[in-house]
Design a protein around this motif. Structure first.
Motif, short mmCIF file in Angstrom:
data_model
loop_
_atom_site.label_atom_id
_atom_site.label_comp_id
_atom_site.label_asym_id
_atom_site.label_seq_id
_atom_site.Cartn_x
_atom_site.Cartn_y
_atom_site.Cartn_z
N SER A 169 0.83 -1.21 0.00
CA SER A 169 0.00 0.00 0.00
C SER A 169 0.86 1.25 0.00
CB SER A 169 -0.95 0.00 1.20
OG SER A 169 -0.23 0.16 2.39
N SER A 170 2.02 1.21 0.70
CA SER A 170 2.89 2.39 0.68
C SER A 170 3.50 2.59 -0.71
CB SER A 170 3.99 2.27 1.73
OG SER A 170 4.90 1.26 1.40
N LEU A 171 3.74 1.48 -1.43
CA LEU A 171 4.24 1.63 -2.80
C LEU A 171 3.17 2.23 -3.68
CD1 LEU A 171 6.21 -1.68 -3.27
CD2 LEU A 171 7.15 0.62 -3.11
N GLY A 172 1.92 1.84 -3.41
CA GLY A 172 0.81 2.44 -4.17
C GLY A 172 0.73 3.92 -3.90
N GLN A 207 9.05 -3.82 -11.02
CA GLN A 207 9.64 -4.43 -9.84
C GLN A 207 8.57 -4.75 -8.80
OE1 GLN A 207 12.68 -1.70 -8.63
NE2 GLN A 207 14.09 -2.31 -10.24
N VAL A 208 7.57 -3.90 -8.65
CA VAL A 208 6.49 -4.17 -7.71
C VAL A 208 5.72 -5.42 -8.15
CG1 VAL A 208 4.25 -3.30 -6.88
CG2 VAL A 208 6.25 -1.82 -6.86
N LYS A 209 5.46 -5.54 -9.45
CA LYS A 209 4.75 -6.72 -9.94
C LYS A 209 5.54 -7.99 -9.64
CE LYS A 209 2.22 -4.38 -13.61
NZ LYS A 209 2.09 -4.19 -15.05
N VAL A 210 6.85 -7.95 -9.85
CA VAL A 210 7.69 -9.12 -9.57
C VAL A 210 7.61 -9.46 -8.09
CG1 VAL A 210 10.09 -9.91 -9.46
CG2 VAL A 210 9.26 -8.78 -11.52
N GLN A 211 7.69 -8.48 -7.23
CA GLN A 211 7.65 -8.73 -5.79
C GLN A 211 6.28 -9.23 -5.35
OE1 GLN A 211 10.42 -8.94 -4.06
NE2 GLN A 211 11.38 -8.39 -5.99
N LEU A 212 5.22 -8.70 -5.94
CA LEU A 212 3.89 -9.19 -5.61
C LEU A 212 3.74 -10.66 -6.01
CD1 LEU A 212 1.57 -6.19 -6.55
CD2 LEU A 212 1.97 -7.14 -4.28
N HIS A 219 14.38 -7.01 0.91
CA HIS A 219 15.48 -6.27 0.29
C HIS A 219 15.03 -5.57 -0.99
CE1 HIS A 219 19.55 -5.23 -0.83
NE2 HIS A 219 19.37 -5.83 -2.01
N ALA A 220 14.24 -6.28 -1.79
CA ALA A 220 13.76 -5.68 -3.04
C ALA A 220 12.86 -4.48 -2.75
CB ALA A 220 13.02 -6.72 -3.87
N LEU A 221 12.01 -4.59 -1.75
CA LEU A 221 11.14 -3.46 -1.41
C LEU A 221 11.92 -2.29 -0.83
CD1 LEU A 221 8.08 -5.38 0.05
CD2 LEU A 221 8.25 -4.27 -2.17
#
Length: 164
Positions: free
Chosen positions: A4-7, A112-117, A143-145
């Motif tokens: 949510s913070s990335l959003g 990158q967010v899609k990959v982490q999700l 780490h990625a986030l």
């Protein structure tokens, strides 16, 4: 919670892009106004020049110095307007480059967010397996986030430094 913070970061960046677009539109209007002003000044200079020729041909030499002074003033105004136009054009190009950079960064972060999700979803699916080391996977995602947070903070610092 991290997603949510990335959003929110994405929304902030999107609002900044919208603000930049408004600034660009404003600059385009200013450029159009300056062009119109330059044309008006040029017409005035030409009118003064033709008036000067008419007076000279009629033998009137009175006011000749005043016309020359007026012509000089109009020429100076025209040069100032041209300088302003060039300056605005440079600023417009700079803002366009910054806007393109922000678009590229947003696209990169979205990927990158899609990959982490997807990693999170895969981890959720495998949570019941006992052989999987969940701590390593969670650490990798963490780490990625953190990298994504760092990238967004860099752009925020650039934006804050560029403001007068």
């Amino acid at each position: 919670m991290m997603c949510s913070s990335l959003g929110k970061e994405k929304e902030i960046i999107a609002s900044e892009l919208a603000r930049k677009v408004q600034q660009l539109n404003g600059m385009e209007e200013l450029l159009a106004d300056l062009k119109a002003q330059n044309e008006i000044l040029l017409a005035k200079v030409q009118a003064c020049a033709s008036e000067h020729k008419e007076r000279r041909s009629a033998g009137e030499t009175q006011g000749n110095a005043a016309l020359q002074e007026r012509n000089k003033e109009l020429s100076e105004q025209l040069l100032k307007s041209l300088d302003g136009y060039r300056s605005l054009k440079r600023k417009y190009r700079d803002v366009q480059e910054e806007n393109n950079g922000l678009h590229n960064t947003i696209a990169e972060i979205e990927g990158q967010v899609k990959v982490q999700l997807e990693s999170i979803w895969e981890l959720k699916a495998r949570m019941n397996e006992q052989t999987v080391n969940h701590e390593e996977e969670i650490s990798a995602i963490e780490h990625a986030l953190e990298d994504l947070t760092f990238k967004t903070s860099q752009h925020r610092e650039k934006k804050d430094c560029s403001r007068p």
